[in-house]
Design a protein around this motif. Sequence first.
Motif, PDB file in Angstrom:
ATOM      1  N   GLU A  10      -4.724  10.355  -5.878  1.00  0.00           N
ATOM      2  CA  GLU A  10      -5.045  10.513  -7.290  1.00  0.00           C
ATOM      3  C   GLU A  10      -4.476   9.345  -8.092  1.00  0.00           C
ATOM      4  O   GLU A  10      -3.278   9.054  -8.033  1.00  0.00           O
ATOM      5  CB  GLU A  10      -4.466  11.828  -7.815  1.00  0.00           C
ATOM      6  CG  GLU A  10      -4.827  12.136  -9.249  1.00  0.00           C
ATOM      7  CD  GLU A  10      -6.303  12.449  -9.430  1.00  0.00           C
ATOM      8  OE1 GLU A  10      -6.801  12.295 -10.558  1.00  0.00           O
ATOM      9  OE2 GLU A  10      -6.959  12.846  -8.448  1.00  0.00           O
ATOM     10  N   ARG A  11      -5.351   8.621  -8.777  1.00  0.00           N
ATOM     11  CA  ARG A  11      -4.974   7.477  -9.623  1.00  0.00           C
ATOM     12  C   ARG A  11      -4.367   6.325  -8.828  1.00  0.00           C
ATOM     13  O   ARG A  11      -3.673   5.480  -9.391  1.00  0.00           O
ATOM     14  CB  ARG A  11      -4.019   7.920 -10.747  1.00  0.00           C
ATOM     15  CG  ARG A  11      -4.638   8.949 -11.682  1.00  0.00           C
ATOM     16  CD  ARG A  11      -3.667   9.395 -12.747  1.00  0.00           C
ATOM     17  NE  ARG A  11      -3.456   8.346 -13.746  1.00  0.00           N
ATOM     18  CZ  ARG A  11      -4.158   8.218 -14.861  1.00  0.00           C
ATOM     19  NH1 ARG A  11      -5.140   9.059 -15.136  1.00  0.00           N
ATOM     20  NH2 ARG A  11      -3.903   7.248 -15.709  1.00  0.00           N
ATOM     21  N   ARG A  12      -4.636   6.265  -7.532  1.00  0.00           N
ATOM     22  CA  ARG A  12      -4.182   5.155  -6.693  1.00  0.00           C
ATOM     23  C   ARG A  12      -5.361   4.577  -5.929  1.00  0.00           C
ATOM     24  O   ARG A  12      -6.080   5.303  -5.254  1.00  0.00           O
ATOM     25  CB  ARG A  12      -3.108   5.600  -5.686  1.00  0.00           C
ATOM     26  CG  ARG A  12      -1.735   5.827  -6.255  1.00  0.00           C
ATOM     27  CD  ARG A  12      -0.757   6.144  -5.120  1.00  0.00           C
ATOM     28  NE  ARG A  12      -0.654   5.026  -4.203  1.00  0.00           N
ATOM     29  CZ  ARG A  12      -0.551   5.152  -2.877  1.00  0.00           C
ATOM     30  NH1 ARG A  12      -0.572   6.351  -2.315  1.00  0.00           N
ATOM     31  NH2 ARG A  12      -0.441   4.091  -2.102  1.00  0.00           N
ATOM     32  N   TRP A  13      -5.517   3.239  -6.039  1.00  0.00           N
ATOM     33  CA  TRP A  13      -6.630   2.560  -5.393  1.00  0.00           C
ATOM     34  C   TRP A  13      -6.149   1.316  -4.661  1.00  0.00           C
ATOM     35  O   TRP A  13      -5.091   0.776  -4.954  1.00  0.00           O
ATOM     36  CB  TRP A  13      -7.682   2.161  -6.433  1.00  0.00           C
ATOM     37  CG  TRP A  13      -8.377   3.324  -7.048  1.00  0.00           C
ATOM     38  CD1 TRP A  13      -7.908   4.130  -8.052  1.00  0.00           C
ATOM     39  CD2 TRP A  13      -9.642   3.844  -6.689  1.00  0.00           C
ATOM     40  NE1 TRP A  13      -8.811   5.115  -8.330  1.00  0.00           N
ATOM     41  CE2 TRP A  13      -9.890   4.969  -7.516  1.00  0.00           C
ATOM     42  CE3 TRP A  13     -10.606   3.472  -5.745  1.00  0.00           C
ATOM     43  CZ2 TRP A  13     -11.057   5.709  -7.435  1.00  0.00           C
ATOM     44  CZ3 TRP A  13     -11.774   4.212  -5.664  1.00  0.00           C
ATOM     45  CH2 TRP A  13     -11.985   5.313  -6.502  1.00  0.00           C
ATOM     46  N   ARG A  14      -6.965   0.896  -3.722  1.00  0.00           N
ATOM     47  CA  ARG A  14      -6.775  -0.380  -3.048  1.00  0.00           C
ATOM     48  C   ARG A  14      -8.070  -1.156  -3.181  1.00  0.00           C
ATOM     49  O   ARG A  14      -9.164  -0.583  -3.075  1.00  0.00           O
ATOM     50  CB  ARG A  14      -6.434  -0.139  -1.570  1.00  0.00           C
ATOM     51  CG  ARG A  14      -6.286  -1.410  -0.755  1.00  0.00           C
ATOM     52  CD  ARG A  14      -5.652  -1.128   0.594  1.00  0.00           C
ATOM     53  NE  ARG A  14      -6.418  -0.157   1.379  1.00  0.00           N
ATOM     54  CZ  ARG A  14      -6.036   0.301   2.563  1.00  0.00           C
ATOM     55  NH1 ARG A  14      -4.871  -0.081   3.064  1.00  0.00           N
ATOM     56  NH2 ARG A  14      -6.791   1.158   3.221  1.00  0.00           N
ATOM     57  N   ALA A  15      -7.971  -2.462  -3.417  1.00  0.00           N
ATOM     58  CA  ALA A  15      -9.169  -3.275  -3.641  1.00  0.00           C
ATOM     59  C   ALA A  15      -9.010  -4.641  -3.001  1.00  0.00           C
ATOM     60  O   ALA A  15      -7.898  -5.172  -2.907  1.00  0.00           O
ATOM     61  CB  ALA A  15      -9.437  -3.430  -5.137  1.00  0.00           C
ATOM     62  N   ALA A  16     -10.126  -5.210  -2.580  1.00  0.00           N
ATOM     63  CA  ALA A  16     -10.093  -6.542  -1.994  1.00  0.00           C
ATOM     64  C   ALA A  16      -9.799  -7.604  -3.044  1.00  0.00           C
ATOM     65  O   ALA A  16      -9.072  -8.564  -2.789  1.00  0.00           O
ATOM     66  CB  ALA A  16     -11.416  -6.840  -1.286  1.00  0.00           C
ATOM     67  N   ASP A  17     -10.356  -7.433  -4.245  1.00  0.00           N
ATOM     68  CA  ASP A  17     -10.126  -8.412  -5.308  1.00  0.00           C
ATOM     69  C   ASP A  17     -10.323  -7.748  -6.661  1.00  0.00           C
ATOM     70  O   ASP A  17     -11.002  -6.719  -6.780  1.00  0.00           O
ATOM     71  CB  ASP A  17     -11.053  -9.617  -5.163  1.00  0.00           C
ATOM     72  CG  ASP A  17     -12.517  -9.259  -5.380  1.00  0.00           C
ATOM     73  OD1 ASP A  17     -12.985  -9.394  -6.527  1.00  0.00           O
ATOM     74  OD2 ASP A  17     -13.176  -8.800  -4.433  1.00  0.00           O
ATOM     75  N   LEU A  18      -9.722  -8.329  -7.658  1.00  0.00           N
ATOM     76  CA  LEU A  18      -9.750  -7.770  -9.005  1.00  0.00           C
ATOM     77  C   LEU A  18     -11.155  -7.738  -9.587  1.00  0.00           C
ATOM     78  O   LEU A  18     -11.607  -6.705 -10.103  1.00  0.00           O
ATOM     79  CB  LEU A  18      -8.828  -8.593  -9.909  1.00  0.00           C
ATOM     80  CG  LEU A  18      -8.814  -8.225 -11.392  1.00  0.00           C
ATOM     81  CD1 LEU A  18      -8.306  -6.799 -11.602  1.00  0.00           C
ATOM     82  CD2 LEU A  18      -7.967  -9.231 -12.175  1.00  0.00           C
ATOM     83  N   LEU A  19     -11.869  -8.849  -9.515  1.00  0.00           N
ATOM     84  CA  LEU A  19     -13.204  -8.925 -10.122  1.00  0.00           C
ATOM     85  C   LEU A  19     -14.145  -7.906  -9.504  1.00  0.00           C
ATOM     86  O   LEU A  19     -14.848  -7.179 -10.225  1.00  0.00           O
ATOM     87  CB  LEU A  19     -13.760 -10.333  -9.971  1.00  0.00           C
ATOM     88  CG  LEU A  19     -15.189 -10.552 -10.493  1.00  0.00           C
ATOM     89  CD1 LEU A  19     -15.284 -10.235 -11.961  1.00  0.00           C
ATOM     90  CD2 LEU A  19     -15.638 -11.987 -10.214  1.00  0.00           C
ATOM     91  N   GLY A  20     -14.169  -7.837  -8.197  1.00  0.00           N
ATOM     92  CA  GLY A  20     -15.068  -6.911  -7.528  1.00  0.00           C
ATOM     93  C   GLY A  20     -14.755  -5.464  -7.886  1.00  0.00           C
ATOM     94  O   GLY A  20     -15.680  -4.661  -8.097  1.00  0.00           O
ATOM     95  N   PHE A  21     -13.482  -5.129  -7.967  1.00  0.00           N
ATOM     96  CA  PHE A  21     -13.105  -3.766  -8.300  1.00  0.00           C
ATOM     97  C   PHE A  21     -13.541  -3.426  -9.722  1.00  0.00           C
ATOM     98  O   PHE A  21     -14.096  -2.350  -9.968  1.00  0.00           O
ATOM     99  CB  PHE A  21     -11.599  -3.586  -8.160  1.00  0.00           C
ATOM    100  CG  PHE A  21     -11.133  -2.199  -8.483  1.00  0.00           C
ATOM    101  CD1 PHE A  21     -11.137  -1.205  -7.529  1.00  0.00           C
ATOM    102  CD2 PHE A  21     -10.697  -1.877  -9.768  1.00  0.00           C
ATOM    103  CE1 PHE A  21     -10.729   0.093  -7.829  1.00  0.00           C
ATOM    104  CE2 PHE A  21     -10.290  -0.583 -10.080  1.00  0.00           C
ATOM    105  CZ  PHE A  21     -10.296   0.400  -9.101  1.00  0.00           C
ATOM    106  N   LEU A  22     -13.273  -4.313 -10.662  1.00  0.00           N
ATOM    107  CA  LEU A  22     -13.642  -4.027 -12.060  1.00  0.00           C
ATOM    108  C   LEU A  22     -15.150  -3.910 -12.221  1.00  0.00           C
ATOM    109  O   LEU A  22     -15.643  -3.038 -12.937  1.00  0.00           O
ATOM    110  CB  LEU A  22     -13.079  -5.113 -12.967  1.00  0.00           C
ATOM    111  CG  LEU A  22     -11.554  -5.129 -13.125  1.00  0.00           C
ATOM    112  CD1 LEU A  22     -11.128  -6.325 -13.967  1.00  0.00           C
ATOM    113  CD2 LEU A  22     -11.058  -3.829 -13.744  1.00  0.00           C
TER     114      LEU A  22
END
Length: 212
Positions: A196-208
Amino acid sequence: MLADIDTWVLDLDNTLYPADSALAAQLTHGILSTIAAYYRTDLAGARQIQADLVAGYGTSLRGAMLTGTIDPHDFLGFERRLDYSVIEPAPDLAAVLTALPGRRYVYTNGSAYHAEQALSRLGLDECIDGVFDILAGKLVPKPYAESLDAFLGRFGIEPARAAMFDDLEVNLALPHERGMTTVWVNGEVPSERLAERRWRAADLLGFLRANI
């Protein structure tokens, strides 16, 4: 899932620009060279000293100050010799950040000078409402509570309405405990919800782009 967020907290190094940037390599060399000169050792010895300082005190600078007599401004002097022209402008990221609702802050263990130079080169300086650096935190770095509390207090941030992005998972543990949404930008895997409210992402731009 980020509809309730109105404050965006962004790490600088390895988050607003990638870890494989030539600037990241310069930073590493600058820190190791400074440690090597201060402790009178070679680069191999400096790597071990740096690892010990970071493990014990959070950053090389804080460790060197608490275990020695180095002046923080002298330690950070290597930043003035960095070549920021190696950073490519990031117009796509600038457009996405500008479109985010609310305020956008850089929260970094580096100096404001370093942040300002990097943001200017990236073309992101107009997207950011404020920078909180290691000196603003009185040399106490992320992930310590004193640093986070000072940052939140400086800008009047309500944790439950803030999202924090950082390439170091350890820096996100306390913000998550305080109620912030956290995104670990690790450069290796697609976006993934960890809790909950925790994520993992490859890169900032792609996630946003995928989640705003």
